[in-house]
Design a protein around this motif. Sequence first.
Motif, PDB file in Angstrom:
ATOM      1  N   UNK A  76     -12.850  -5.503   8.462  1.00 26.58           N
ATOM      2  CA  UNK A  76     -12.306  -4.981   7.209  1.00 26.58           C
ATOM      3  C   UNK A  76     -10.982  -5.669   6.926  1.00 26.58           C
ATOM      4  N   UNK A  77     -10.727  -5.963   5.665  1.00 24.86           N
ATOM      5  CA  UNK A  77      -9.465  -6.599   5.309  1.00 24.86           C
ATOM      6  C   UNK A  77      -8.313  -5.661   5.618  1.00 24.86           C
ATOM      7  N   UNK A  78      -7.206  -6.233   6.059  1.00 21.46           N
ATOM      8  CA  UNK A  78      -6.018  -5.442   6.322  1.00 21.46           C
ATOM      9  C   UNK A  78      -5.402  -5.025   4.999  1.00 21.46           C
ATOM     10  N   UNK A  79      -4.859  -3.798   4.984  1.00 26.92           N
ATOM     11  CA  UNK A  79      -4.182  -3.335   3.777  1.00 26.92           C
ATOM     12  C   UNK A  79      -2.881  -4.082   3.645  1.00 26.92           C
ATOM     13  N   UNK A  80      -2.620  -4.560   2.461  1.00 23.30           N
ATOM     14  CA  UNK A  80      -1.393  -5.287   2.239  1.00 23.30           C
ATOM     15  C   UNK A  80      -0.256  -4.295   2.049  1.00 23.30           C
ATOM     16  N   UNK A  81       0.853  -4.571   2.722  1.00 20.01           N
ATOM     17  CA  UNK A  81       2.021  -3.695   2.611  1.00 20.01           C
ATOM     18  C   UNK A  81       2.576  -3.770   1.199  1.00 20.01           C
ATOM     19  N   UNK A  82       3.100  -2.623   0.721  1.00 23.58           N
ATOM     20  CA  UNK A  82       3.695  -2.599  -0.607  1.00 23.58           C
ATOM     21  C   UNK A  82       5.021  -3.337  -0.570  1.00 23.58           C
ATOM     22  N   UNK A  83       5.448  -3.794  -1.723  1.00 20.15           N
ATOM     23  CA  UNK A  83       6.711  -4.517  -1.808  1.00 20.15           C
ATOM     24  C   UNK A  83       7.863  -3.588  -1.462  1.00 20.15           C
ATOM     25  N   UNK A  84       8.968  -4.172  -0.995  1.00 22.26           N
ATOM     26  CA  UNK A  84      10.129  -3.375  -0.597  1.00 22.26           C
ATOM     27  C   UNK A  84      10.711  -2.591  -1.770  1.00 22.26           C
ATOM     28  N   UNK A  85      10.692  -3.163  -2.961  1.00 24.65           N
ATOM     29  CA  UNK A  85      11.267  -2.491  -4.124  1.00 24.65           C
ATOM     30  C   UNK A  85      10.485  -1.249  -4.523  1.00 24.65           C
ATOM     31  N   UNK A  86       9.200  -1.201  -4.223  1.00 25.56           N
ATOM     32  CA  UNK A  86       8.374  -0.068  -4.629  1.00 25.56           C
ATOM     33  C   UNK A  86       8.106   0.891  -3.470  1.00 25.56           C
ATOM     34  N   UNK A  87       8.924   0.843  -2.415  1.00 24.57           N
ATOM     35  CA  UNK A  87       8.683   1.712  -1.267  1.00 24.57           C
ATOM     36  C   UNK A  87       9.117   3.144  -1.534  1.00 24.57           C
ATOM     37  N   UNK A  88       9.935   3.384  -2.552  1.00 25.63           N
ATOM     38  CA  UNK A  88      10.341   4.747  -2.888  1.00 25.63           C
ATOM     39  C   UNK A  88       9.269   5.351  -3.778  1.00 25.63           C
ATOM     40  N   UNK A  89       8.753   6.489  -3.360  1.00 23.25           N
ATOM     41  CA  UNK A  89       7.675   7.156  -4.075  1.00 23.25           C
ATOM     42  C   UNK A  89       8.170   8.471  -4.665  1.00 23.25           C
ATOM     43  N   UNK A  90       7.418   9.005  -5.598  1.00 22.77           N
ATOM     44  CA  UNK A  90       7.715  10.321  -6.152  1.00 22.77           C
ATOM     45  C   UNK A  90       6.550  11.243  -5.857  1.00 22.77           C
ATOM     46  N   UNK A  91       6.837  12.529  -5.771  1.00 22.52           N
ATOM     47  CA  UNK A  91       5.789  13.494  -5.487  1.00 22.52           C
ATOM     48  C   UNK A  91       6.266  14.906  -5.708  1.00 22.52           C
ATOM     49  N   UNK A  92       5.382  15.860  -5.402  1.00 19.72           N
ATOM     50  CA  UNK A  92       5.675  17.286  -5.560  1.00 19.72           C
ATOM     51  C   UNK A  92       5.456  17.955  -4.217  1.00 19.72           C
ATOM     52  N   UNK A  93       6.395  18.838  -3.830  1.00 23.72           N
ATOM     53  CA  UNK A  93       6.269  19.583  -2.584  1.00 23.72           C
ATOM     54  C   UNK A  93       5.200  20.651  -2.804  1.00 23.72           C
ATOM     55  N   UNK A  94       4.087  20.545  -2.074  1.00 28.59           N
ATOM     56  CA  UNK A  94       2.991  21.506  -2.232  1.00 28.59           C
ATOM     57  C   UNK A  94       3.143  22.691  -1.297  1.00 28.59           C
ATOM     58  N   UNK A  95       3.795  22.471  -0.146  1.00 32.36           N
ATOM     59  CA  UNK A  95       3.991  23.549   0.827  1.00 32.36           C
ATOM     60  C   UNK A  95       5.235  23.225   1.630  1.00 32.36           C
TER      61      UNK A  95
END
Length: 151
Positions: A76-95
């Motif tokens: 299986x192809x290796x997953x390519x790492x995301x760029x350093x600039x896009x390493x900050x993600x947004x989300x919602x605390x579910x619990x």
Amino acid sequence: MGRSQEPFSKKEKENKKQKKKQEKQEKKEERQANSKKGKSLEEMMAYIDENGNISSTPPDPARMKEVSLDEIQISVKKQEEEEEGSSIRTGVVTFFNESKGYGFIKDQKTQESIFVHVNGLVDPVKEHSKVTFEVQMGHKGPNAVGVKLLK
């Protein structure tokens, strides 16, 4: 008291043993009679056509395609790492359990649930809070670190 169902004489035990042996021999003979031994090599052969399907007829040499060894991928192809600039993600605390000090954040982009520990928090969070975070791989999977509240 009731009697046991086992035969009590040596002769009866011997008869039962002979009967079992005979039944076993009959089953063996039946299996041998119904087996499909003796097939020729041609009858046992299976071929793969140009689409990768199994067939009983040999493939047409005119339809064969030349494949280079470099094009064949075994893993299986290796997953390519995301760029350093896009390493900050947004989300919602579910619990989030304040007494135990852990919770989960649902990433808005990938919709995956990411574990967060109180040590990874910058600002205090509650359930349904919108946050920004970074992801690090831990022992059991991805962990959110540097968790900050969105304003």
